[in-house]
Design an enzyme around this catalytic site. Sequence first.
Site, PDB file in Angstrom:
ATOM      1  N   ASP A 135      35.337  39.467  38.811  1.00 22.12           N
ATOM      2  CA  ASP A 135      36.265  39.136  37.914  1.00 22.12           C
ATOM      3  C   ASP A 135      35.450  38.551  36.581  1.00 22.12           C
ATOM      4  OD1 ASP A 135      39.286  38.648  39.438  1.00 22.12           O
ATOM      5  OD2 ASP A 135      37.468  38.165  40.575  1.00 22.12           O
TER       6      ASP A 135
ATOM      7  N   ASP B  34      29.137  40.407  39.125  1.00 17.86           N
ATOM      8  CA  ASP B  34      30.336  39.564  39.545  1.00 17.86           C
ATOM      9  C   ASP B  34      31.408  40.653  39.377  1.00 17.86           C
ATOM     10  OD1 ASP B  34      31.903  37.421  39.842  1.00 17.86           O
ATOM     11  OD2 ASP B  34      31.970  37.055  37.779  1.00 17.86           O
TER      12      ASP B  34
ATOM     13  N   ASP C 181      30.124  36.108  34.438  1.00 12.31           N
ATOM     14  CA  ASP C 181      30.626  35.439  33.525  1.00 12.31           C
ATOM     15  C   ASP C 181      30.976  34.003  33.773  1.00 12.31           C
ATOM     16  OD1 ASP C 181      32.828  35.835  35.429  1.00 12.31           O
ATOM     17  OD2 ASP C 181      34.246  35.425  33.793  1.00 12.31           O
TER      18      ASP C 181
HETATM   19 MG   LIG Z   1      33.871  36.003  37.292  1.00 15.18          MG
END
Ligand SMILES: [Mg+2]
Length: 273
Positions: A36, A34, A217
């Site tokens: 961000d 991922d 996340d």
């Molecule tokens: Mg993310």
Amino acid sequence: MIQKRAAQELPSALDQLSELKAQFQGKTPAIFLDYDGCLTPIVQRPEMALLSDEMRTALHEMAAVTKVAVVSGRDRRNVENLVKLDNLYFAGSHGFDITGPGGMASEPGGAKAALPALDKADGILQEKLQGIAGSLVERKRYAIAVHYRNVAEDQVEKVRKAVDEVLDTMPELKIGHGKKIFELKPNIDWHKGKAVMWLMEELGLNNGNYIPLYIGDDITDEDAFAELQGHGIGILVGEHDDKTAATYRLESVDEVRVFLEDLTDTIKQQSNG
Ligand SMILES: [Mg+2]
């Protein structure tokens, strides 16, 4: 049956590094990341999420020894411009738009059909939400992100209602949830997990020599963790509002970098036999 746990119950990927590597069983990890909150810290404004030089170097060196793909909810072109490396694969729009080295380009999820509905919903939401301070309607290629991070708590329900009203009249779109956003996206059974499996197949990695490893996340990364359970490794960075299908955790973007650097060394040693 997908197993889910609280993020705090997951062992640290760094503390349990040798146990984690034992699960490779001699295979080379193919790395899916991922953007961000994983490669860059979460920031107030998306355009401020810049990749550090150290992380860029770590990604570049890793991509020299195995396949590395960034899988993001951002538009593919946007995340490409932030990462600025030409030896990685990029899956933008939660996997609807994928490119890679050598001119590889594909839109495997079929999201193009939803473009007229996205255009229409964008116009309606801009108008409905212009009176709500702090709200931000961000048009992406294959999604509309309605940000409410800066909206007063007693106004968030109004934002939700506007989103629901649009969705009620548009079966072509469905809701997705992220950190402090409502996201309208094509009502298609496609997500980051399917994009990862598509890439494994497309890149010829389902030959018994590779094991997929995914780090993310956010709630949208759960689709990838769920997809990999049993035949890959999922690592959650920090925590989100729900239980997780990941099997390890890392605490921060810095820990992600340390982990990637270690993994690159491991793969180099493996290939030197
Ligand atoms: Mg993310």
